[in-house]
Design a protein around this motif. Structure first.
Motif, PDB file in Angstrom:
ATOM      1  N   THR A  12       7.400 -15.144  -8.100  1.00 47.73           N
ATOM      2  CA  THR A  12       8.428 -14.852  -7.105  1.00 47.73           C
ATOM      3  C   THR A  12       9.782 -14.724  -7.782  1.00 47.73           C
ATOM      4  O   THR A  12       9.939 -15.051  -8.961  1.00 47.73           O
TER       5      THR A  12
ATOM      6  N   ASN B 142       4.786  -8.871   6.597  1.00 43.24           N
ATOM      7  CA  ASN B 142       6.060  -9.353   6.064  1.00 43.24           C
ATOM      8  C   ASN B 142       5.966 -10.636   5.261  1.00 43.24           C
ATOM      9  O   ASN B 142       6.909 -10.987   4.573  1.00 43.24           O
ATOM     10  N   LYS B 143       4.870 -11.355   5.332  1.00 48.56           N
ATOM     11  CA  LYS B 143       4.777 -12.661   4.678  1.00 48.56           C
ATOM     12  C   LYS B 143       3.586 -12.744   3.752  1.00 48.56           C
ATOM     13  O   LYS B 143       2.577 -12.079   3.949  1.00 48.56           O
TER      14      LYS B 143
ATOM     15  N   VAL C 269       1.279 -15.828   1.745  1.00 49.61           N
ATOM     16  CA  VAL C 269       0.985 -17.241   1.527  1.00 49.61           C
ATOM     17  C   VAL C 269       0.487 -17.365   0.100  1.00 49.61           C
ATOM     18  O   VAL C 269      -0.478 -16.720  -0.304  1.00 49.61           O
TER      19      VAL C 269
ATOM     20  N   THR D 126       4.633 -20.332   2.048  1.00 45.67           N
ATOM     21  CA  THR D 126       4.822 -19.043   2.693  1.00 45.67           C
ATOM     22  C   THR D 126       6.150 -18.436   2.247  1.00 45.67           C
ATOM     23  O   THR D 126       7.177 -19.097   2.303  1.00 45.67           O
ATOM     24  N   TYR D 127       6.093 -17.196   1.794  1.00 44.86           N
ATOM     25  CA  TYR D 127       7.270 -16.468   1.323  1.00 44.86           C
ATOM     26  C   TYR D 127       7.322 -15.115   2.006  1.00 44.86           C
ATOM     27  O   TYR D 127       6.306 -14.594   2.461  1.00 44.86           O
ATOM     28  N   ASP D 128       8.511 -14.527   2.038  1.00 45.06           N
ATOM     29  CA  ASP D 128       8.632 -13.140   2.455  1.00 45.06           C
ATOM     30  C   ASP D 128       8.006 -12.258   1.381  1.00 45.06           C
ATOM     31  O   ASP D 128       8.046 -12.582   0.192  1.00 45.06           O
ATOM     32  N   ARG D 129       7.465 -11.152   1.792  1.00 46.33           N
ATOM     33  CA  ARG D 129       6.847 -10.221   0.846  1.00 46.33           C
ATOM     34  C   ARG D 129       7.872  -9.718  -0.177  1.00 46.33           C
ATOM     35  O   ARG D 129       7.557  -9.491  -1.333  1.00 46.33           O
TER      36      ARG D 129
END
Length: 89
Positions: free
Chosen positions: A47, A61-62, A64, A74-77
């Motif tokens: 990331t 949009n997310k 994992v 969980t992060y934003d894409r």
């Protein structure tokens, strides 16, 4: 000819600015969008914050991410900087 000298130098500066700054940035942005659009479950990623992990699930949009100790985050894409190893097909 003196009046055109300033105009020619201004156009030349704009062309130089385009090829040195704008065009490479647009190319990099297209590469990042392509990479983020091609993410799939099992990819090893990094990331923008430096977290290394494996994609556990993904939606529009997310993402994992399964981290080293088994925790799921969980992060934003858009937070995915690079794919270090692609999942086998």
């Amino acid at each position: 000819m003196g009046n055109y000298g300033g105009l020619i130098s201004l156009v030349l500066m704009f062309v130089l600015f385009y090829f040195l700054l704008i065009r490479p940035q647009q190319k990099r942005q297209r590469q990042v969008q392509t990479m983020q659009g091609g993410l799939k479950k099992g990819d090893k990623i990094v990331t923008i914050g430096g977290l290394h992990g494996i994609i556990d699930s993904i939606d529009d949009n997310k993402v994992v991410i399964r981290a080293g100790d088994g925790s799921r985050l969980t992060y934003d894409r858009a937070a995915v900087r690079e794919v270090t190893e692609s999942a086998p097909e």
